[in-house]
Design an enzyme around this catalytic site. Structure first.
Site, PDB file in Angstrom:
ATOM      1  N   ARG A  86      48.931  51.086  38.754  1.00 27.76           N
ATOM      2  CA  ARG A  86      49.743  50.023  39.332  1.00 27.76           C
ATOM      3  C   ARG A  86      50.434  49.194  38.246  1.00 27.76           C
ATOM      4  O   ARG A  86      49.952  49.094  37.120  1.00 27.76           O
ATOM      5  CB  ARG A  86      48.893  49.095  40.195  1.00 27.76           C
ATOM      6  CG  ARG A  86      48.420  49.715  41.493  1.00 27.76           C
ATOM      7  CD  ARG A  86      47.704  48.693  42.358  1.00 27.76           C
ATOM      8  NE  ARG A  86      46.477  48.194  41.731  1.00 27.76           N
ATOM      9  CZ  ARG A  86      46.349  47.018  41.155  1.00 27.76           C
ATOM     10  NH1 ARG A  86      47.381  46.185  41.091  1.00 27.76           N
ATOM     11  NH2 ARG A  86      45.201  46.642  40.621  1.00 27.76           N
ATOM     12  N   LYS A 123      49.358  49.945  48.311  1.00 32.16           N
ATOM     13  CA  LYS A 123      49.063  48.537  48.098  1.00 32.16           C
ATOM     14  C   LYS A 123      50.164  47.620  48.618  1.00 32.16           C
ATOM     15  O   LYS A 123      49.913  46.439  48.876  1.00 32.16           O
ATOM     16  CB  LYS A 123      48.792  48.284  46.620  1.00 32.16           C
ATOM     17  CG  LYS A 123      47.491  48.907  46.125  1.00 32.16           C
ATOM     18  CD  LYS A 123      46.287  48.493  46.981  1.00 32.16           C
ATOM     19  CE  LYS A 123      44.983  49.044  46.415  1.00 32.16           C
ATOM     20  NZ  LYS A 123      43.828  48.733  47.318  1.00 32.16           N
ATOM     21  N   HIS A 159      39.577  43.552  50.919  1.00 36.03           N
ATOM     22  CA  HIS A 159      39.589  44.681  49.986  1.00 36.03           C
ATOM     23  C   HIS A 159      38.162  45.199  49.911  1.00 36.03           C
ATOM     24  O   HIS A 159      37.397  44.841  49.022  1.00 36.03           O
ATOM     25  CB  HIS A 159      40.089  44.215  48.623  1.00 36.03           C
ATOM     26  CG  HIS A 159      40.356  45.342  47.675  1.00 36.03           C
ATOM     27  ND1 HIS A 159      40.290  45.200  46.317  1.00 36.03           N
ATOM     28  CD2 HIS A 159      40.697  46.632  47.884  1.00 36.03           C
ATOM     29  CE1 HIS A 159      40.584  46.337  45.722  1.00 36.03           C
ATOM     30  NE2 HIS A 159      40.822  47.226  46.668  1.00 36.03           N
ATOM     31  N   SER A 181      38.838  48.407  42.130  1.00 31.38           N
ATOM     32  CA  SER A 181      38.811  49.825  41.812  1.00 31.38           C
ATOM     33  C   SER A 181      37.823  50.093  40.680  1.00 31.38           C
ATOM     34  O   SER A 181      37.806  49.386  39.671  1.00 31.38           O
ATOM     35  CB  SER A 181      40.213  50.280  41.394  1.00 31.38           C
ATOM     36  OG  SER A 181      40.217  51.624  41.007  1.00 31.38           O
ATOM     37  N   LYS A 226      33.287  51.184  45.591  1.00 29.84           N
ATOM     38  CA  LYS A 226      33.550  51.037  47.024  1.00 29.84           C
ATOM     39  C   LYS A 226      33.588  52.389  47.737  1.00 29.84           C
ATOM     40  O   LYS A 226      32.962  52.578  48.778  1.00 29.84           O
ATOM     41  CB  LYS A 226      34.893  50.329  47.261  1.00 29.84           C
ATOM     42  CG  LYS A 226      34.942  48.881  46.890  1.00 29.84           C
ATOM     43  CD  LYS A 226      36.175  48.196  47.457  1.00 29.84           C
ATOM     44  CE  LYS A 226      37.457  48.971  47.324  1.00 29.84           C
ATOM     45  NZ  LYS A 226      37.796  49.284  45.926  1.00 29.84           N
ATOM     46  N   THR A 227      34.361  53.302  47.188  1.00 29.51           N
ATOM     47  CA  THR A 227      34.520  54.607  47.828  1.00 29.51           C
ATOM     48  C   THR A 227      33.237  55.419  47.734  1.00 29.51           C
ATOM     49  O   THR A 227      32.766  55.999  48.726  1.00 29.51           O
ATOM     50  CB  THR A 227      35.686  55.370  47.183  1.00 29.51           C
ATOM     51  OG1 THR A 227      36.897  54.638  47.386  1.00 29.51           O
ATOM     52  CG2 THR A 227      35.833  56.755  47.793  1.00 29.51           C
ATOM     53  N   ASP A 266      38.520  51.450  51.651  1.00 31.26           N
ATOM     54  CA  ASP A 266      39.213  50.506  50.754  1.00 31.26           C
ATOM     55  C   ASP A 266      39.720  49.216  51.393  1.00 31.26           C
ATOM     56  O   ASP A 266      39.651  48.176  50.765  1.00 31.26           O
ATOM     57  CB  ASP A 266      40.389  51.224  50.095  1.00 31.26           C
ATOM     58  CG  ASP A 266      40.927  50.473  48.894  1.00 31.26           C
ATOM     59  OD1 ASP A 266      40.132  49.921  48.114  1.00 31.26           O
ATOM     60  OD2 ASP A 266      42.160  50.434  48.716  1.00 31.26           O
ATOM     61  N   ARG A 279      43.485  60.636  40.836  1.00 31.56           N
ATOM     62  CA  ARG A 279      43.214  60.244  42.218  1.00 31.56           C
ATOM     63  C   ARG A 279      43.210  61.447  43.160  1.00 31.56           C
ATOM     64  O   ARG A 279      43.938  62.417  42.968  1.00 31.56           O
ATOM     65  CB  ARG A 279      44.280  59.257  42.695  1.00 31.56           C
ATOM     66  CG  ARG A 279      44.244  57.909  41.997  1.00 31.56           C
ATOM     67  CD  ARG A 279      43.175  57.020  42.578  1.00 31.56           C
ATOM     68  NE  ARG A 279      43.061  55.746  41.877  1.00 31.56           N
ATOM     69  CZ  ARG A 279      42.352  54.723  42.342  1.00 31.56           C
ATOM     70  NH1 ARG A 279      41.719  54.819  43.486  1.00 31.56           N
ATOM     71  NH2 ARG A 279      42.274  53.613  41.643  1.00 31.56           N
TER      72      ARG A 279
END
Length: 529
Positions: free
Chosen positions: A55, A197, A216, A235, A239-240, A254, A320
């Site tokens: 990003r 995003k 988030h 990130s 989380k994932t 997410d 990713r």
């Protein structure tokens, strides 16, 4: 629809061909014809994003316009772009698109039909239309697609570059959001995460206006939707990984909303970090990343055998895998769950100070929510090479639109109304800071989360931690009790005290920035030293 005239409302004219809502196989074919990537062994589509592999938060702008400007948290996160500059950039982008093929996908942001928003992604490349089809919620009744009326449209043109001196941008790359016109312009970067995003930013603006907490976080539930758990974090904090539990049902990995009815996923897909992905460490995500319909972004590919190498970080550490959420065997079909029994704040502590798990009071929960402490990990943003301590308000500062207190007040109301327990879980370092200590094992963190979700950890005996006033369990099933008290894992207690004082000072410095925007008493829920 299939006609160029369908984009007239955007001012898009004189394009060569518009491909409306192509299916996944058709988008594969289009992307291959246009040399946008390769099909790998077992079927995932592999593509590269070129110069930008993460990003670009410094190149993101919100347009300063009358319908939204009073509600926006202006500053380093939400940089202002004038309407004049936006219009100038839009006209130049429209001129660039003339004579080109375009790929359109109509979908939704949000799985709850009461709160979802219709989206339209207009992409210069087929692979980014495929990304949108994979990540967002699809309209399953294709007969409705020709009549789609988007609330927000994203025009994505990575090969169009801004002129900073002329367009008012910071660089040739830009992400500009006009909330009043329901229009997003993205150019100069092919990193697909900017599309994702941008939608999150839009929902972070719209939903709080309806009393819905946008978050988030990932989410899953146990035997029933009433046993929901949330996992907040930036990130790289887990989380994932932690929400993809074979013994629980995944809601999403997410982004979610918390309504008066419960939790709903913003997306229809997952966007998992793929670096060092393995069948032993993350079996479900690994299996999903080996299927047709999955996109692998900047993942290494052997051009002869077409086999992928998840351990190759020569392009970026921010590789990713994007796949439909139903590629995971334990995913909720409707993307919805009940009110959470447990809320977990995930932090990757590069100082090696915070315990692997601690229980938070409601005031501490709000303090740590507003603090959002973690370490940015390599690759998620340009310039990040090693873990870097940071505070990301509400665990998602780059995507907030309203002032932080808006989200904190909503969280306070939700926690009070539903009695959710809140936990702080450190997935970072133990026994020393980054470079000296060791990363807390995934197995230990999984065991901690399992104990949180099954209720056994809430029944443990707790001891007060002396520096941050955290309540630490004396024992946790399947976890070595020696790692639960962080100071006991350091060889030199004085070094631990020094690092704890450093981190405490950073917490206080960050929280002081809120000034009178948050209740003064809330600061007392922070570090004791």
């Amino acid at each position: 629809m299939g006609e160029t005239s369908g984009l007239n409302y955007l001012g898009i004219r004189n394009v060569r061909e518009v491909y409306w809502n192509l299916t996944t196989p058709a988008l594969y074919e289009a992307a291959i014809r246009r040399y946008e990537g390769m099909v790998s062994h077992l079927g995932p589509f592999v593509f590269r994003t070129g110069e930008h592999t993460g990003r670009l938060p410094k190149d993101k702008f919100l347009v300063q316009e009358s319908s939204s400007q009073e509600a926006i948290w202006w500053g380093p996160v939400n940089q202002a772009l004038s309407e004049e500059s936006f219009e100038q950039l839009r006209r130049r982008l429209l001129a660039y698109l003339q004579g080109k093929d375009l790929f359109v996908q109509d979908c939704y942001g949000g799985s709850d039909p009461h709160y979802r928003i219709p989206l339209r992604i207009v992409a210069e490349r087929a692979v980014h239309a495929l990304f949108a089809r994979t990540l967002f919620v699809r309209e399953m009744d294709r007969s409705k697609l020709p009549h789609a009326k988007p609330a927000f449209t994203i025009i994505h043109a990575p090969d169009f570059h801004a002129d900073p001196g002329f367009d008012g941008t910071r660089s040739e790359a830009f992400i500009t959001i006009h909330l009043g016109k329901g229009l997003v312009l993205i150019g100069g970067t092919a990193y697909a995460g900017e599309i994702k995003k941008s939608v999150f930013t839009i929902l972070n603006y719209l939903l709080p206006l309806q009393g819905i907490l946008s978050m988030h976080c990932s989410a899953n539930f146990g035997p029933s939707p009433d046993d929901t758990a949330l996992f907040f974090g930036l990130s790289g904090t887990g989380k994932t990984t932690l929400s993809a539990d074979p013994h629980r049902t995944l809601i999403g990995d997410d982004e979610h909303g918390w309504t008066d009815s419960g939790i709903f996923n913003f997306e229809g897909g997952c966007y998992a970090k793929a670096i060092h992905l393995s069948a032993t460490g993350e079996p479900e995500i690994y299996a999903a990343s080996q299927r047709f319909g999955t996109l692998l972004e900047n993942v290494s590919l052997d051009v002869e055998t077409r086999r992928i190498d998840f351990d190759d970080e020569s392009l970026t550490e921010n590789t990713r895998s994007a796949y439909p959420v139903d590629y995971l065997p334990h995913a909720a079909a409707d993307g919805m769950g009940g009110h959470p029994k447990n809320v977990v704040f995930l932090t990757c502590d590069a100082f090696g100070v915070l315990p692997p798990v601690s229980r938070l009071t409601q005031d501490q929960a709000l303090y740590h929510f507003l603090s959002g402490y973690t370490a940015k990990v390599a690759g998620t943003e340009v310039g990040i090479r090693s873990p870097e301590a940071t505070f990301s308000t509400c665990f998602g500062a780059p995507f907030l639109v309203h002032p932080p207190k808006t989200y904190a007040e909503l969280l306070k109301k939700k926690l009070a109304a539903h009695g959710s327990r809140v936990w702080l879980v450190n997935t970072g370092w133990s026994g020393g800071p980054y470079g000296e200590g060791s990363r807390i094992s995934l197995a230990a963190t999984r065991a901690i989360v399992r104990a949180i979700c099954n209720g056994s950890l809430a029944k443990a005996d707790f001891v007060a931690e002396p520096f941050f006033d955290l309540q630490i369990p004396r024992a946790c099933p399947d976890v070595d009790a020696a790692i639960l008290l962080p100071q006991s894992t350091w060889k030199n207690p004085e070094n631990y005290r020094h690092q704890a004082q450093r981190l405490a000072a950073l917490f206080r410095e960050h929280f002081a920035r809120f000034g009178s925007d948050v209740p003064a008493d809330l600061a007392k829920a922070g570090p004791l030293i």
